[in-house]
Design a protein around this motif. Structure first.
Motif, short mmCIF file in Angstrom:
data_model
loop_
_atom_site.label_atom_id
_atom_site.label_comp_id
_atom_site.label_asym_id
_atom_site.label_seq_id
_atom_site.Cartn_x
_atom_site.Cartn_y
_atom_site.Cartn_z
N GLY A 357 0.84 -1.22 0.00
CA GLY A 357 0.00 0.00 0.00
C GLY A 357 0.87 1.26 0.00
O GLY A 357 0.63 2.20 -0.76
N ASN A 358 1.90 1.27 0.84
CA ASN A 358 2.80 2.43 0.90
C ASN A 358 3.46 2.67 -0.45
O ASN A 358 3.59 3.81 -0.89
CB ASN A 358 3.89 2.22 1.95
N LEU A 359 3.89 1.57 -1.10
CA LEU A 359 4.58 1.71 -2.39
C LEU A 359 3.61 2.24 -3.45
O LEU A 359 3.96 3.13 -4.25
CB LEU A 359 5.16 0.37 -2.84
N VAL A 360 2.38 1.69 -3.46
CA VAL A 360 1.40 2.12 -4.46
C VAL A 360 1.04 3.59 -4.24
O VAL A 360 0.96 4.38 -5.19
CB VAL A 360 0.14 1.22 -4.42
N SER A 361 0.88 3.97 -2.97
CA SER A 361 0.48 5.37 -2.73
C SER A 361 1.60 6.32 -3.13
O SER A 361 1.35 7.39 -3.68
CB SER A 361 0.01 5.56 -1.28
N ASN A 362 2.89 5.91 -2.92
CA ASN A 362 4.03 6.72 -3.40
C ASN A 362 3.98 6.83 -4.91
O ASN A 362 4.13 7.92 -5.47
CB ASN A 362 5.36 6.06 -3.02
N ALA A 363 3.78 5.66 -5.57
CA ALA A 363 3.81 5.65 -7.04
C ALA A 363 2.71 6.55 -7.59
O ALA A 363 2.95 7.35 -8.51
CB ALA A 363 3.63 4.22 -7.53
N LEU A 364 1.50 6.44 -7.01
CA LEU A 364 0.39 7.27 -7.50
C LEU A 364 0.67 8.75 -7.26
O LEU A 364 0.35 9.60 -8.10
CB LEU A 364 -0.92 6.86 -6.82
N ALA A 365 1.29 9.04 -6.12
CA ALA A 365 1.55 10.45 -5.77
C ALA A 365 2.56 11.08 -6.71
O ALA A 365 2.56 12.30 -6.88
CB ALA A 365 2.04 10.54 -4.33
N HIS A 366 3.44 10.26 -7.32
CA HIS A 366 4.50 10.83 -8.15
C HIS A 366 4.32 10.55 -9.64
O HIS A 366 5.24 10.75 -10.42
CB HIS A 366 5.87 10.32 -7.69
N THR A 367 3.15 10.02 -10.02
CA THR A 367 2.92 9.73 -11.44
C THR A 367 1.85 10.69 -11.98
O THR A 367 0.73 10.72 -11.45
CB THR A 367 2.46 8.26 -11.62
N PRO A 368 2.20 11.46 -12.96
CA PRO A 368 1.20 12.40 -13.49
C PRO A 368 0.13 11.70 -14.32
O PRO A 368 0.29 10.53 -14.69
CB PRO A 368 2.06 13.33 -14.38
#
Ligand SMILES: Nc1ncnc2c1ncn2[C@@H]1O[C@H](COP(=O)(O)OP(=O)(O)OP(=O)(O)O)[C@@H](O)[C@H]1O
Ligand SMILES: [Mg+2]
Length: 471
Positions: A357-368
């Motif tokens: 979950g932490n990894l996915v939320s990071n990825a979503l936060a930094h992907t336009p």
């Protein structure tokens, strides 16, 4: 230490002196035996001169000149009945003549030396042998006896000196042992004195290994290595508490400010409701932060056991994907899950979900918008591998080695970050480490980031079935 040194050195002296004493006793005995045999031969030769002469009764003879080099040698000639024909004066008073049966029992081939005590208690060695050559009145025997009183006297004097040597070597060994122990302990005392002075503020102090003896240099280096590790941990701990204080200060200041402003004048019910709502949000953030910190602290001490279960990894990833689907589509990001079906591993479900979950939320936060995030799982010899890839902004190489550190954030200065504490990846690392696994990150600025988690293969239960079943 002194006692051990003294005792071991003294034991060696005792062993050495006893050995020398026994070698001496043995040597003297053998020498006497040889002397006795030589004297017997000489006496037989000399008696050859009186061959044919009939000796009718006991006669006293003085030892032949060849025998006189030792005054303590006695010679006696007997006939087959054990009757003494001639003997050295005084011999009868000292050494009893052998009986007839004793003479008959003499082994001609092996001249047997006997040790006896004289009538006056003196130690004697005797040797009896038949005189070669036939005689009309039957065989004759010769007996040679040696008084060993002088030997005994010498040995007694030697023993007396040994006692003196042993006594003084005990004193000397204790003294030398004490000196060795003292000089050996002096550098240790230095180390212990230095160790006593080490405090939290002087953790940078080290024990100088150069002046130490070779035996203690290893100890000093081990000790210094321990201090290195302690200093590093201590620096981490104090950095961590600094960060915690810093992180908590911002939301608490916010809370205080909002309450202060609200209380500065009378407000409508609507305003109060709004302020309370905002305060509630801050409190939620603070409690989330504290929960995460507690989690990390517990992970460090591994006080909570993992609740492992045979987890279907594909299913777990699909659940996480579904949870973040709404957020992804809101941001215009494509979220995909690619996993081999029925990929099973022994993992703690809650912690696994939290890490991914932490990894996915990071990825979503930094992907336009327009980008994509992919969750993939695969199994192999080494265990199970999970990858979370995105096509986002990426992380600059300078920051990459630090992103798993606690409170490390790439984008903005700590004060500016309201939502993110910089703990997400630290939590991921801690979870994977507790499972015995490893984390790796690869990133290219402008291209995207990939975080890979490897969980080692583990046997399920005690039945020995592999945890990782790929079908
Ligand atoms: N997929 C990613 N793409 C680009 N940068 C990333 C990515 N994942 C993490 N980072 C960077 O690494 C830093 C650390 O991430 P981490 O998850 O630990 O903290 P955070 O997301 O800032 O805060 P938290 O997760 O505690 O809310 C972040 O500041 C972010 O800049
Ligand atoms: Mg994060």
């Amino acid at each position: 230490m002194t006692v051990w040194y003294a005792l071991s050195a003294f034991a060696m002296v005792v062993v050495a002196t006893s050995l020398l004493y026994f070698v001496l006793v043995n040597g003297m005995y053998r020498e006497d035996q040889r002397d006795l045999a030589d004297n017997l031969e000489n006496a037989i030769l000399l008696l050859g001169a009186s061959r044919g002469t009939e000796l009718s009764g006991p006669v006293s003879v003085r030892p032949a000149p060849a025998l006189r080099h030792r005054t303590d040698i006695y010679v006696r000639v007997m006939n087959g009945d054990g009757r003494t024909l001639m003997q050295t004066p005084g011999m009868a008073d000292q050494v009893r003549a052998p009986t007839r049966s004793e003479l008959l029992g003499i082994d001609v081939r092996h001249r047997e030396v006997r040790q006896i005590l004289s009538r006056t208690g003196e130690p004697f060695l005797t040797l009896v042998a038949p005189i070669p050559g036939a005689r009309v009145d039957g065989p004759r025997y010769i007996e040679v006896a040696m008084d060993r009183a002088h030997d005994e006297y010498l040995l007694a004097r030697y023993r007396e000196r040994l006692w003196i040597v042993l006594g003084s070597s005990l004193v000397l060994c204790s003294l030398v042992g004490y000196l060795i122990a003292r000089s050996g302990m002096r550098p240790l005392e230095g180390i212990s004195h230095k160790a006593e002075l080490i405090r939290a503020t002087t953790l940078h102090e080290r024990i100088p290994a150069d002046g130490l003896p070779a035996e203690l240099r290893g100890l000093a280096e081990t000790f210094n290595g321990m201090l290195d590790r302690l200093e590093q941990s201590f620096r981490h701990v104090s950095q961590f508490s600094d960060d915690v204080a810093h992180e908590l200060r911002t939301p608490i200041n916010n809370l205080r400010g909002e309450i202060e402003v609200a209380l500065s004048k009378a407000r409508s019910q609507e305003d109060y409701r709004e302020v309370l709502g905002s305060c509630f949000e801050e409190c939620t953030r603070i409690s989330r932060l504290i929960r995460t910190l507690l989690f990390l602290a517990r992970s460090d001490t591994a006080s909570d056991a993992l609740q492992r279960e045979a987890l279907d990894v594909g299913e777990a990833l699909a659940t996480i994907g579904a949870f973040y689907e709404a957020a992804a589509s809101e941001g215009g990001v494509l979220l995909r899950v690619a996993s081999i079906p029925h990929l099973r591993a022994e993992l703690d479900r809650t912690l696994f979900q939290q890490a991914i979950g932490n990894l996915v939320s990071n990825a979503l936060a930094h992907t336009p918008a327009g980008g994509s995030v992919e969750l993939a799982a695969a199994g192999g010899e080494q265990g199970i591998q999970i990858a979370v890839r995105d096509t986002g902004c990426g992380i600059a190489p300078d920051h990459l080695p630090h992103v798993f550190e606690r409170f490390y954030r790439v984008e903005q200065a700590r004060t500016g970050s309201e939502e993110n504490a910089g703990l997400g990846l630290a939590v991921v690392k801690s979870i994977v480490t507790r499972h015995g696994g490893e984390v790796a990150i690869e990133s290219r600025v402008g291209k995207g980031t990939e975080v890979r988690l490897t969980f080692p293969q583990r046997l399920i239960g005690s039945a020995g079935k592999p945890a990782l079943t790929i079908s």
